[in-house]
Every structure is written in C-alpha cells, then in structure tokens.
Design an enzyme around this catalytic site. Sequence first.
Site, mmCIF file in Angstrom:
data_model
loop_
_atom_site.group_PDB
_atom_site.id
_atom_site.type_symbol
_atom_site.label_atom_id
_atom_site.label_comp_id
_atom_site.label_asym_id
_atom_site.label_seq_id
_atom_site.Cartn_x
_atom_site.Cartn_y
_atom_site.Cartn_z
ATOM 1 N N GLU A 1 46.425 38.419 34.216
ATOM 2 C CA GLU A 1 45.250 37.972 34.960
ATOM 3 C C GLU A 1 44.991 36.508 34.609
ATOM 4 O OE1 GLU A 1 41.939 40.354 33.633
ATOM 5 O OE2 GLU A 1 42.474 40.112 31.533
ATOM 6 N N ASP B 1 35.619 33.402 29.384
ATOM 7 C CA ASP B 1 36.547 32.978 30.444
ATOM 8 C C ASP B 1 36.437 31.492 30.757
ATOM 9 O OD1 ASP B 1 37.030 35.766 30.690
ATOM 10 O OD2 ASP B 1 35.376 35.935 32.098
#
Length: 576
Positions: free
Chosen positions: A191, A15
């Site tokens: 997301e 991420d």
Amino acid sequence: MPLVRNPILPGFHADPSFLRVGNDYYIATSTFEWFPGVQIYHSTDLANWSLVSRPLSRAAQLDMRGNPDSCGVWAPCLSHDGSDFWLIYSDVKRKDGSFKDSLNYIVHAPSVTGPWSDPVFANSSGFDPSLFHDPDSGRKYFTNMLWDHRRRGDLGTPFSGIMMQEFDPKQGRLVGPRKNIYKGTNLKLVEGPHIYKRNGIYYLMTAEGGTGYDHAVTLARSTSGDIWGPYETHPEKHILTSKDHPLAALQRAGHGSIVDVDQPDGTTKPYLVHLCGRPVTQKRRCVLGRETGIQAATWRDDGWLYVDNGPVPSLFVNIPGTRDDDVKTAYYWKEKRYIFDGKVDNSAVVGTAARQLPADFQWLRTPEPERIFSVRDNKLVLYGRQTIGSWFEQALVARRQQHFSFDAETVLTGDYQPEDERQFAGLTLYYSRYNFFYLVVSGDEASYASNKGYRELIIMSSEMSYPDGNLERPALNAPVRLPARGDVRLALTVRGGSELQFWYATAETNNELTKVGPVYDASIVSDECGGHQEHGSFTGAFVGVAASDLNGTAMPARFTEFVYRPMQDPRDRYEV
C-alpha cells in the site's frame, strides 16, 4: 549537524507525505474521522514544525457522518507541480469485512493555505492514492493500492498490488489504461505508493506488512525509462522497518516519503519521513497512536536509496536545523492553558465557529461545527447531541494526547442543570466508541422531579471489546452526589501512558481536587485496543470535553477553560 529526537510530530500524526517547495518543507498527515480533514505542517529546517493548513474543511470536500471509527481520511498525498499544490486523499466509508468503500478525491490550491478547490472524484478501487507530476513529460500519474474483495490478490490477500493511471487535469478525471505496476514482496499488504524520478529512473516507494509491528517501507525501481515498469525490488527489500527488532525505541515503522534537503556544505541529502509508534506496558500498546519520525538516507553508487544506520529507525537523527528553545519547551514540558475568548484566528480552517477554536482542537466527522459548538462570552459552548459512541453527530471537542504523562483540567459552569440521566457533559480521554474514559456531570430524574436538587458525577468507561460477538458495555462507577448549582472542576492525570486517575472539585471540596473512581488502565486508549487486534485501528488518543442530550433539546454545556499540562516522563526526554 545537530541531533533531533524522534518523533518530530508526536502524538497521532500518521501516514506522512513529505514535500519540498523551494526552501519550504511540508508534511501532510492522516486525520481519519477527525474534522477538518488532513493536517499540513510547515518547516524551513526540518526541526521546527507548525500547523499551517487543514484543507478539507467544508461539506463539499468532506462529510464523514456515519463513517466508522478509523475510517474517513486515509493517507493524503501532498504534491506540487511547479504552479499549484495538489492533495489526494481517501474518504473511507467502510473498512471491515470483504469490501473497502474507499472514495478517492483530488483537490488543488494556489497556496498551501488555500483556497482549496472542490474535490474531483477519481476512483474507489483501493486506498492510499497519490499523484506524481512527471518533470519531463509534464503528465500526471495517479496511483493507489488495489483492493480485491475476492481475496485473490497476489500472495492470497485482498491487497493485489499498486494500480497506476494517468490523470488529466483539464478533463478532471483519470484517463487511459489502468495497469497493476507492482505486486509487492512476500511481506504482503502492499500500500502507500509514492513515485519519484532520479537520473531518468522511476522509483516506487510503498508500505508493506500492515500497520502493526511488521510494518515496513519497501522500494522498487524501473530502470527502463518507462514509468509503467517493470519494477524491480530493492536488494534489501525493506529500507526501513523495526519488524525484526522488538526492542527498538521506534516500532511499527513504515509508510515513508522522501525529499532532498540542502546541507551546510552545499550538497543535498535525501531524508525520509515515516510513521512509527512507541509502545508502553508489557502488552506493547501505542497510546500516542502512530507518530511521524524522520531519518537521514543516502543514494549509494548502485542507484538505490539506503536509510543511514538502517533499516531500523534511529531515535536521534542529524538534520541541518535545531529545535528552537520555545519549541523544545512546548514539545516537552510547557503547560498549555486554552481560553475561549473568541480572539483566536485559526486560519487553518474555515467557518466562524471553527476559526475561534484554538488550533490544537478538532471534532468528529461533521462539516457543520456550528451544530455542536460555539465560542461565546469567553466560554466553549457544546450543544448536547448524541453520545460520544455515535458515528454521526456528537458534541466532542478535543486535542491530541502527545505525552505519556500529563494532566488535563476543565471547568464546567454551574448553569449546567441536567434534568435526568440522558443529559450529561464532562471531560473525556477518547480513542473510539470501543475505548474511552468519560467523567460526566449528569442528572437524576427522580431527584429532579422531587426537587431534591442534586446532580451526579459519574465515570463512564468502555470495556475493551472486539468484533467477535462481544457487546460494547460501558462500565459505570458509583455516582457521587454534587450540589445542584455551582461550577464543577473536572480533571484527569495520566502517568506512564498506563495509569489514569479522575479528579473533581466543587465549593463543597473547598475547590480542592479530590480523587474519584479507581485507577484505570489508560493503555486501552490505544490502537491495539480500538476494536481490532491489529491492522484495524489507526488514530490516537485525544483528551477534551463532550456533551450529550438524548432528550433532543441540545442542552448547552459551557466550559471556561482547558488545561493540558505535560509531566516529565523518561520516554519524552529531549536530551541526547
């Protein structure tokens, strides 16, 4: 320009949030249940990266005791408003079932190395929060994905879109209306939002398709001049993905973030960092977890961003900088021999015990490291606590597995005298409570009581099990009898990410390493086997030392060194 091989941050570095401040580049990555929280890397050329900060390092900022596997710190966003650094992160307390207890916080600091503030609570309506500092209005906007536990989100999933709300730093809270600004595409599971502004147009970059093999980076934009939208989706939808190319070297590509990078000719060019995975075996298991890669991109005349040679990520990428020779060596083949002399000043974290630990190492969940380890008398001392399957307090200190083939060794000192089978310490290849291998020195209650004077060497291996009613059942090999005293050298070898062999040595073996146990399937120490088939396990393999004392006496186990030795493997080849 020279070619650099992906991933630029090998091993568990998921991420990535990409930031440029002046001539400095930063990448912040998720740490999940590993403490301290968030890893921030620094570079001046995109090729050579060094760890400079782990900002969430005290109890006021982060306490993950009780957090399940793969919960904790998700998807941090690192930003800068011209004065201060800001870090936004989720502390996920529950992820399975209908509910997502994702607590979103905001901290800031004058420097990337701190001091970082105590957190401000933002909300818990979803995860993957980020903060955008509008360069024109000076306002700050907070976004996160929205979780609908009723599963009435768009396209029939609990992922119901991207929420935005203004953040007031003076009040220290979100203010004004909340709005769902983007529902995503038919790939679902939207997301990882990041907002950018270019030529008066607001761009929204998101992740879609989950964290498995359908992962993707999706781009949308608002051309109205209004940050609230409406947002239209990129004509190709996904600017980066491997989902339709199962043979690509970099799989599971998604969750992107961009910055502009100076070029040798005086221009700038956008670059995108993203997570990716490199599967091994026919079962396509990513034993190194989700790693960070980089791609060159271009703003075309239509005002949209396109990844060069995309949307499939490239294994080799042109960037302005070149990898230093010593960095190349460290990345690929250089042995790391860690000694615990207390002279390390790990400025990336706070606390005496933690600062004396080599920077490559982390531990699980607790903000009180002095309860589980210390560095004394040239040894790493672990204080036996709960088992390594605990979600609360276990004495486990480890570093990332960053190579498909490697050796690891440590020495457990001879003063470790376990009284029974409830005291054990040793060497572990660890992913989660559901998948680990653990070579331990333990005791035998009958032997101790009868003064026969021997210890036992045991391999504990967790059987891969999923939350479908199957119980976790650690499998044990037949114990090997060890002398009552004397150092025990413990080692493991992993080859190709799929074959694990344990070894040991004592004075009785003339200190020569001897095989113990069968060859295990090392590939189960991977995302794909972390307790969920897909979209549910997010970290990566670690190798390190651990100690347990279920009698409650915190029996210390002392380790004199730790060696991590990469071995050449075709998947780790540097040369173009």
